[in-house]
Design a protein around this motif. Sequence first.
Motif, PDB file in Angstrom:
ATOM      1  N   GLN A  30      36.743  36.732  84.892  1.00 25.26           N
ATOM      2  CA  GLN A  30      35.874  36.275  84.186  1.00 25.26           C
ATOM      3  C   GLN A  30      35.535  36.326  83.297  1.00 25.26           C
ATOM      4  O   GLN A  30      36.244  35.305  81.730  1.00 25.26           O
ATOM      5  N   HIS A  31      36.240  37.719  82.129  1.00 19.45           N
ATOM      6  CA  HIS A  31      35.811  38.127  81.144  1.00 19.45           C
ATOM      7  C   HIS A  31      37.415  38.039  80.481  1.00 19.45           C
ATOM      8  O   HIS A  31      37.930  38.299  78.865  1.00 19.45           O
TER       9      HIS A  31
ATOM     10  N   LYS B 162      31.162  34.720  75.449  1.00 14.68           N
ATOM     11  CA  LYS B 162      32.816  34.969  75.163  1.00 14.68           C
ATOM     12  C   LYS B 162      33.128  35.789  73.402  1.00 14.68           C
ATOM     13  O   LYS B 162      33.431  35.422  72.596  1.00 14.68           O
TER      14      LYS B 162
END
Length: 609
Positions: A443-444, A506
């Motif tokens: 997810q990163h 993020k």
Amino acid sequence: MPLHPVIADVTSRIRRRSEDSRSAYLGRLEAMATRGPRRAALACGNLAHAFAACGDEDKARLSRGDAPNIGIVTAYNDMLSAHQPYEDYPKILRAAARAAGGTAQVAGGVPAMCDGVTQGQVGMELSLMSRDVIAMATAVALSHDTFDAALLLGICDKIVPGLVIGALAFGHLPTVLVPAGPMPSGLPNAEKSRVRQLYAEGKLGKDALLEAEMKSYHAPGTCTFYGTANSNQMLMEIMGLHLPGAAFVNPGTPLRDALTRAAAERALQITAQGNAYTPIGRVLDERAFVNGIVGLMATGGSTNHTLHLVAMARAAGIRLTWDDFAAISDVTPLLARVYPNGLADVNQFEAAGGMAFIIGQLLDAGLVHDDVLTVAGEGGLHRYRERPRLEGERLVWKPGPAGSGDPLIVRPVAEPFAAEGGLKLLDGNLGRGVIKISAVKPQHRFVEAPAVVFESQEELLAAFKAGRLDRDHVAVVRFQGPKANGMPELHKLTPSLGVLQDRGFKVALVTDGRMSGASGKVPAAIHVTPEAAAGGPLAKVEDGDMIRLDAEAGTLEVLVDSAAWAARTPAVADLSGNDHGIGRELFAHLRRGIGEAENGASLLGDLAA
């Protein structure tokens, strides 16, 4: 199992690309080999100097010239925990050589700095360049030209690559790398990371941080996370320069001592005076380097080796590119989870199956070359499926485990942690770089956010402490490349960026510098080339530019109109502050001549030309 077609194709491409330089290198190797032991041609004064300090037994053998003589090159110091055990190795190796009918002498020492001590400090600016200084120091040691083989005593980050590059200049000499092994397990790596992040947030004081660090790094031996030092050990094993299974045996144990003695015995057996001549320049061919890259990908090893493997290969006349790394990564499954790619340390990795299991899996899947020359002798890479054991006082090798001892740490090819390898090549209008994708959760792996531009790691840390980075952003830390300031590691930034990621932002890092071999959970595009100091694209980035880092797709882009981007003038940094202090003035001329990251960031140029 037939060799995987992509592995075969990459090897063929490397061989074709390297044909002229490799041929020239091997020609020089053969010319040196045909001279025979050089001691016979030395003048009496030369010889007398060479063994003046030896005991009577060694002096008699050396004066007759009928026994092989080993040159020991040591990186011993007692500040590096990994190298402290080497203090007693020369005595052990000399005795083992004498018992086997030969002799051994310490030919010289090489510098060995600890990146853990210099992390985030000015001294780190000398770290990468120390690799090539070590190579030159190795050459100085072996230039006495009185040796039939070499034993190299080194483990840590720049030291093993430097020793290997230096030894390849004496490619006619059989050479064995002699490790000392990892320290026993201390504070779990996940807990160490947690404490570091709490300190970065101001929630713990320095006393608590120091206590945690001292529990992590607490004894003689290599640090137990899977950084560059332990990636070195993996490489020396899978590339055939260790005795099988030597990498991860703890120091100060009977098995470790037996392996040390066996290294001297094996070095004597593979000289040109016997029937098993195994020069290092022949061991490290195209197949060995491909095997090394496969091992790096399968274990999620250090990003630093996208520099070091390239530099080592060039010393043997072999041309590697980052495209080779990318192609191999695409077909190599990730078989190990060792911190920072998981929670286990290298002792737990070894207990779960270690290199014997990993190499066996790669052989069975046709992902590595089995028909290679190694210091272990007949059997090619299959010898490295074996593990050393003591039967009484006798050292023997037994088949390694057929299955994983812990599927949370190592897995078979049929059930990998990921279908692709641990590292990924990034390419785009910001240049080319690499990312340690195995340490980053899925997810990163995609970040698109505004740039925040810094020209030092201190600037970024100050912005973090002031709360200016509590938002989605891509931190661009530029003018950190080889020419700018020696390309220091920026691992000190990891806890702060990790805090921001944990807060739900993020975040990513883009830099022409390096991260530690323990690059962590925050996506980091590193080694970006061309570097900013050479007018590379990072020098044109401005605060607020949208940057897209897509680790899965392998892209690194600034989302600026192409015409506006082309019209920008690259920023020029004042780098005069990098010229002095902590010895930096001695390296100023080296920075000016250093090569770009994709060519290994080498000071030594094209050694095989």
